[in-house]
Design a protein around this motif. Structure first.
Motif, PDB file in Angstrom:
ATOM      1  N   THR A 167       0.883  -1.161   0.000  1.00  0.00           N
ATOM      2  CA  THR A 167       0.000   0.000   0.000  1.00  0.00           C
ATOM      3  C   THR A 167       0.923   1.213   0.000  1.00  0.00           C
ATOM      4  O   THR A 167       1.738   1.379   0.911  1.00  0.00           O
ATOM      5  N   VAL A 168       0.811   2.018  -1.040  1.00  0.00           N
ATOM      6  CA  VAL A 168       1.743   3.122  -1.252  1.00  0.00           C
ATOM      7  C   VAL A 168       0.997   4.444  -1.202  1.00  0.00           C
ATOM      8  O   VAL A 168      -0.018   4.623  -1.859  1.00  0.00           O
ATOM      9  N   THR A 169       1.541   5.357  -0.409  1.00  0.00           N
ATOM     10  CA  THR A 169       1.021   6.724  -0.374  1.00  0.00           C
ATOM     11  C   THR A 169       2.013   7.584  -1.141  1.00  0.00           C
ATOM     12  O   THR A 169       3.224   7.501  -0.908  1.00  0.00           O
ATOM     13  N   TYR A 170       1.489   8.392  -2.067  1.00  0.00           N
ATOM     14  CA  TYR A 170       2.351   9.238  -2.885  1.00  0.00           C
ATOM     15  C   TYR A 170       1.688  10.589  -3.081  1.00  0.00           C
ATOM     16  O   TYR A 170       0.496  10.775  -2.806  1.00  0.00           O
ATOM     17  N   ALA A 171       2.490  11.542  -3.544  1.00  0.00           N
ATOM     18  CA  ALA A 171       1.971  12.880  -3.831  1.00  0.00           C
ATOM     19  C   ALA A 171       2.663  13.401  -5.085  1.00  0.00           C
ATOM     20  O   ALA A 171       3.839  13.107  -5.323  1.00  0.00           O
ATOM     21  N   TYR A 172       1.914  14.160  -5.875  1.00  0.00           N
ATOM     22  CA  TYR A 172       2.506  14.806  -7.039  1.00  0.00           C
ATOM     23  C   TYR A 172       3.421  15.916  -6.544  1.00  0.00           C
ATOM     24  O   TYR A 172       3.074  16.662  -5.631  1.00  0.00           O
TER      25      TYR A 172
END
Length: 175
Positions: free
Chosen positions: A104-109
């Motif tokens: 489960t990956v949390t990312y942001a632009y």
């Protein structure tokens, strides 16, 4: 059970059919239900309808035969998918911060407000976009695979390339 099989992407030649234990269990349960419950019931109906005489205008017979073909097609499809399955247990990754199937990956632009998004990378047979589950073959998953927390990666989007930063990677224990 319409043409849902046609909606799933075919696996690239030589690639394994990676899936989580939960996804594998769902496919096994579906195959078991089709083989042990639905198929025998439809066979009984078809046999009964065939005994009623003229089959050309016998709706129970015609529909039953059609349904039997659908069930057999789905069982065949499930067998192929399960035969090529490579079950990847995310719980075995523990506290790893590198991204693999099951993460489960949390990312942001990097540009554009830094709004965080979270996805779970799963097998192609498990995808549920509403729950944030994406295929390991999807563009976002391909950009994230084998990367770590803090990495900035390039994602090809319809609007052009975008940079995203991986905020966090976690692996949930299997239920």
């Amino acid at each position: 059970m319409s043409d849902e099989d046609d909606d799933l992407p075919p696996l690239p030649a030589g690639k394994k059919n990676y899936m989580t234990p939960e996804g594998h269990a769902r496919l096994v349960a579906e195959r078991r239900k089709l083989w042990n419950e639905e198929r025998p019931e439809v066979v009984r109906v078809v046999e009964w309808a065939a005994g009623n005489g003229d089959r050309s205008e016998n709706g129970d017979y015609i529909y039953g035969k059609k349904r039997l073909r659908e069930i057999d097609r789905r069982i065949h499809y499930l067998n192929k998918r399960l035969d090529s399955a490579e079950v990847v247990d995310p719980a075995r990754r523990g506290g790893a911060d590198q991204t693999f199937v099951g993460a489960t990956v949390t990312y942001a632009y990097v540009r554009g407000g830094r709004e965080e998004r979270t996805v779970t990378i799963v097998g192609v047979d498990e995808v549920d976009v509403k729950r944030g589950q994406v295929s390991w073959l999807s563009p976002i998953a391909r950009a994230l695979l084998k990367k770590r927390s803090g990495d900035v990666v390039t994602l090809a989007t319809p609007a052009g390339e975008a940079e995203i930063e991986i905020i966090g990677v976690k692996y949930a224990a299997t239920a």
